[in-house]
Write an enzyme that holds these catalytic residues in place. Structure first.
Site, mmCIF file in Angstrom:
data_model
loop_
_atom_site.group_PDB
_atom_site.id
_atom_site.type_symbol
_atom_site.label_atom_id
_atom_site.label_comp_id
_atom_site.label_asym_id
_atom_site.label_seq_id
_atom_site.Cartn_x
_atom_site.Cartn_y
_atom_site.Cartn_z
ATOM 1 N N LYS A 1 -5.539 7.816 10.770
ATOM 2 C CA LYS A 1 -5.092 6.714 11.626
ATOM 3 C C LYS A 1 -4.095 7.184 12.679
ATOM 4 O O LYS A 1 -3.968 6.570 13.739
ATOM 5 C CB LYS A 1 -4.485 5.594 10.778
ATOM 6 C CG LYS A 1 -5.424 5.047 9.696
ATOM 7 C CD LYS A 1 -6.701 4.453 10.272
ATOM 8 C CE LYS A 1 -7.698 4.065 9.190
ATOM 9 N NZ LYS A 1 -9.018 3.672 9.733
ATOM 10 N N GLU B 1 5.469 3.281 13.213
ATOM 11 C CA GLU B 1 5.226 2.370 14.330
ATOM 12 C C GLU B 1 6.393 1.402 14.398
ATOM 13 O O GLU B 1 7.035 1.120 13.388
ATOM 14 C CB GLU B 1 3.944 1.541 14.102
ATOM 15 C CG GLU B 1 2.660 2.280 14.408
ATOM 16 C CD GLU B 1 1.423 1.398 14.224
ATOM 17 O OE1 GLU B 1 1.567 0.250 13.751
ATOM 18 O OE2 GLU B 1 0.330 1.875 14.546
ATOM 19 N N HIS C 1 -2.739 -8.179 2.308
ATOM 20 C CA HIS C 1 -3.770 -7.396 2.984
ATOM 21 C C HIS C 1 -5.180 -7.745 2.560
ATOM 22 O O HIS C 1 -6.124 -7.020 2.831
ATOM 23 C CB HIS C 1 -3.498 -5.891 2.846
ATOM 24 C CG HIS C 1 -2.101 -5.565 3.259
ATOM 25 N ND1 HIS C 1 -1.616 -5.899 4.499
ATOM 26 C CD2 HIS C 1 -1.075 -5.004 2.598
ATOM 27 C CE1 HIS C 1 -0.335 -5.544 4.575
ATOM 28 N NE2 HIS C 1 0.013 -5.010 3.428
ATOM 29 N N ARG D 1 -17.343 0.507 10.054
ATOM 30 C CA ARG D 1 -18.276 -0.199 9.166
ATOM 31 C C ARG D 1 -18.505 -1.614 9.677
ATOM 32 O O ARG D 1 -17.808 -2.107 10.552
ATOM 33 C CB ARG D 1 -17.675 -0.293 7.761
ATOM 34 C CG ARG D 1 -16.345 -1.032 7.773
ATOM 35 C CD ARG D 1 -15.874 -1.514 6.433
ATOM 36 N NE ARG D 1 -14.790 -2.466 6.587
ATOM 37 C CZ ARG D 1 -13.508 -2.162 6.744
ATOM 38 N NH1 ARG D 1 -13.135 -0.893 6.773
ATOM 39 N NH2 ARG D 1 -12.604 -3.096 6.876
HETATM 40 C C1 MV4 Z 1 1.394 -3.733 11.367
HETATM 41 C C2 MV4 Z 1 2.154 -4.909 11.195
HETATM 42 C C3 MV4 Z 1 3.282 -5.051 11.942
HETATM 43 N N1 MV4 Z 1 3.677 -4.070 12.775
HETATM 44 N N2 MV4 Z 1 1.813 -2.800 12.233
HETATM 45 C C4 MV4 Z 1 -1.659 -4.408 7.795
HETATM 46 C C5 MV4 Z 1 -3.076 -3.984 7.693
HETATM 47 C C6 MV4 Z 1 -3.214 -2.851 8.636
HETATM 48 N N3 MV4 Z 1 -4.553 -2.756 9.144
HETATM 49 C C7 MV4 Z 1 -2.200 -3.134 9.675
HETATM 50 N N4 MV4 Z 1 -1.277 -4.056 9.123
HETATM 51 C C8 MV4 Z 1 -0.156 -4.402 9.794
HETATM 52 N N5 MV4 Z 1 0.278 -3.503 10.691
HETATM 53 C C9 MV4 Z 1 2.932 -2.983 12.907
HETATM 54 N N6 MV4 Z 1 3.330 -2.020 13.720
HETATM 55 C C10 MV4 Z 1 1.699 -5.861 10.304
HETATM 56 C C11 MV4 Z 1 0.539 -5.608 9.588
HETATM 57 C C12 MV4 Z 1 0.146 -6.642 8.705
HETATM 58 C C13 MV4 Z 1 -1.067 -7.276 8.833
HETATM 59 C C14 MV4 Z 1 -1.983 -6.930 9.806
HETATM 60 C C15 MV4 Z 1 -3.177 -7.576 9.897
HETATM 61 C C16 MV4 Z 1 -3.488 -8.598 9.014
HETATM 62 C C17 MV4 Z 1 -2.600 -8.948 8.063
HETATM 63 C C18 MV4 Z 1 -1.391 -8.299 7.943
HETATM 64 C C19 MV4 Z 1 -0.489 -8.685 6.970
HETATM 65 C C20 MV4 Z 1 0.712 -8.054 6.846
HETATM 66 C C21 MV4 Z 1 1.029 -7.027 7.707
#
Ligand code: MV4
Length: 449
Positions: free
Chosen positions: A116, A200, A235, A295
């Protein structure tokens, strides 16, 4: 087109792939574990091959057993669905080496997306806005601390080998980062067998957007509009929509178009083909790339119902070498669709709740689609993901989709296990949900019992 497809998955997605493949005139091969021998996806395939005992490592993650089934049945292509081996580039390569087609992106593209941190680098080099963060993985706490000063607190530590949010650690201060960095490294090692992590800037309540990508092996690449998946818990997504509520009033249309351009640029940089998804976060008026998934996504039906594009059908035709004949300008959204993931779990405490589906009567009616892995009398075992079905409801607009979804959830009869239909009803009736003001924090704050 090939004539026989092996479906290397289970449950509702295996069943859905089977329906589409048989609709295209293909013979199908189901593979199954001992726990799943009686399920609909096994019965409905043209033929079925036992992989092994119930644990996923002995069955759906058992690459050798699946390759053996490929050989013994003479199937000419493998669709991996999602989860299990779907993002495993080595497995994709092993399938290709048998001469069979892999229904997914080229293994090299899969490898490029897997790390990633490398994916961020590639996307940034292609001109795609990424979340402010470290240019590469972070070797030690001292580097993490100095990088965090530059990025600005709060920061989020993520596993480079991960994705999907597993092992992330938030730090609001240097002291928190000292602790969190080590925890993040250890969790990354435990979950993914790789300790590499990156930082990040942390957005406390972003919205989760994604763009569906389709590309062929002849250089044609297009996007199939956006979805919003902000409503999730730990998640695990719970509700997904197309179009994104964020964009429904039209005021952010320029941003939406920029997001589509960015998603296509990213997909091109990865050398993408077949169906994939670019994941983005929206915060404070901007959209940022976070990762690309190699996917088909669980939530692809909301895109199918609002665009008329048969995503699995295109996956199969693309794998067979056909050209994408869709044109970007033809892809318009009609109406709105909402997917509700029905889990066998306690609707308040969220513990899994396996058991027999003594009563299982799904709803039907205008705008209602059910992608279910089970039928009445089947048993949900504790071996796999507790999702039993996806209830997908569409309407001419979001309001009608919500109304129809409320009725459909009310009509859905499930007895024998605990399930989250009561949670779905609370979400659908919540005024904040109805207003479309979503964020990844929604379930912490709203739709409470
Ligand atoms: C984040 C974020 C806040 N700030 N990145 C969680 C799953 C992963 N694919 C990325 N995620 C997140 N990344 C930064 N820089 C918050 C999340 C996140 C989140 C993202 C998508 C859907 C649900 C989530 C639930 C909690 C945190």
């Amino acid at each position: 087109m090939f004539s026989k497809l092996l479906i290397a998955n289970r449950g509702e997605i295996a069943r859905r792939i089977n329906t589409v493949a048989q609709g295209l005139g293909l013979k199908t091969v189901a593979v199954y574990s001992d726990a799943d021998a009686g399920l609909p996806f096994v019965k409905e395939a043209t033929e079925a091959v036992r992989l092994g005992p119930a644990p996923a490592k002995d069955s759906y993650l058992n690459a050798a057993a699946i390759l053996q089934a490929l050989k013994s049945t003479g199937a000419e292509a493998v669709h991996p669905g999602y989860g299990f081996l779907s993002e495993n580039a080595e497995f994709a390569r092993a399938v290709a080496e048998t001469g069979a087609k892999w229904v997914g992106p080229p293994p090299e593209a899969m490898a490029r997306m897997k790390d990633k941190s490398e994916a961020r680098k590639l996307a940034a080099a292609a001109g795609v806005p990424i979340v402010p963060g470290t240019p590469t993985t972070v070797p030690d706490v001292a580097t993490a601390l100095s990088e965090a000063e530059r990025i600005g607190y709060p920061v989020l530590c993520k596993a480079a080998g991960g994705g999907g949010g597993i092992g992330m650690a938030v730090a609001n201060t240097p002291a928190e980062l000292e602790k969190g960095f080590t925890a993040c490294v250890n969790r990354a090692q435990a979950a993914f067998g790789r300790s590499a992590v990156y930082l990040e800037r942390y957005f406390p309540a972003p919205r989760h957007l994604e763009v569906q990508i389709l590309g062929d092996h002849h250089g044609n690449l297009l996007h199939v509009l956006e979805r919003e998946c902000s409503i999730q818990r730990r998640h695990q997504k719970v509700v997904e929509e197309a179009g994104a509520p964020l964009f429904l009033d039209g005021s952010l249309e320029p941003l939406r178009q920029q997001m589509f351009d960015a998603a296509l640029k990213a997909a091109r940089a990865f050398g993408y083909a077949n169906a994939g998804t670019v994941e983005l976060l929206y915060s404070d008026g901007q959209v940022y790339f976070i990762e690309m998934n190699a996917r088909l996504q669980v939530e692809h039906p909301v895109t199918e119902l609002t665009t008329g594009v048969d995503l699995i059908g295109w996956q199969l035709r693309i794998a067979a070498g056909e050209k994408l004949t869709l044109k970007q300008s033809d892809l318009k959204r009609t109406g709105h669709a909402i997917e509700l993931r029905v889990y066998a779990e306690d609707p308040v405490k969220f513990f899994p709740s396996p058991g027999p589906l003594n009563v299982y009567r799904p709803p039907s009616g205008e705008g209602v689609r059910l992608d279910s892995g089970y039928a009445q009398g089947d048993v949900v075992t504790p071996n796999y993901d507790p999702m039993i079905a996806k209830l997908i409801v569409s309407g001419k607009d979001r309001g009608q989709a919500i109304e129809r979804a409320q009725r459909a959830v009310g009509d859905f009869a499930i007895e024998g296990i605990k399930h989250n239909l009561p949670l779905h009803l609370r979400i659908l009736k919540d005024p904040v949900f109805q207003s479309g003001q979503l964020s990844t924090r929604f379930l912490e704050q709203h739709a409470k019992p």
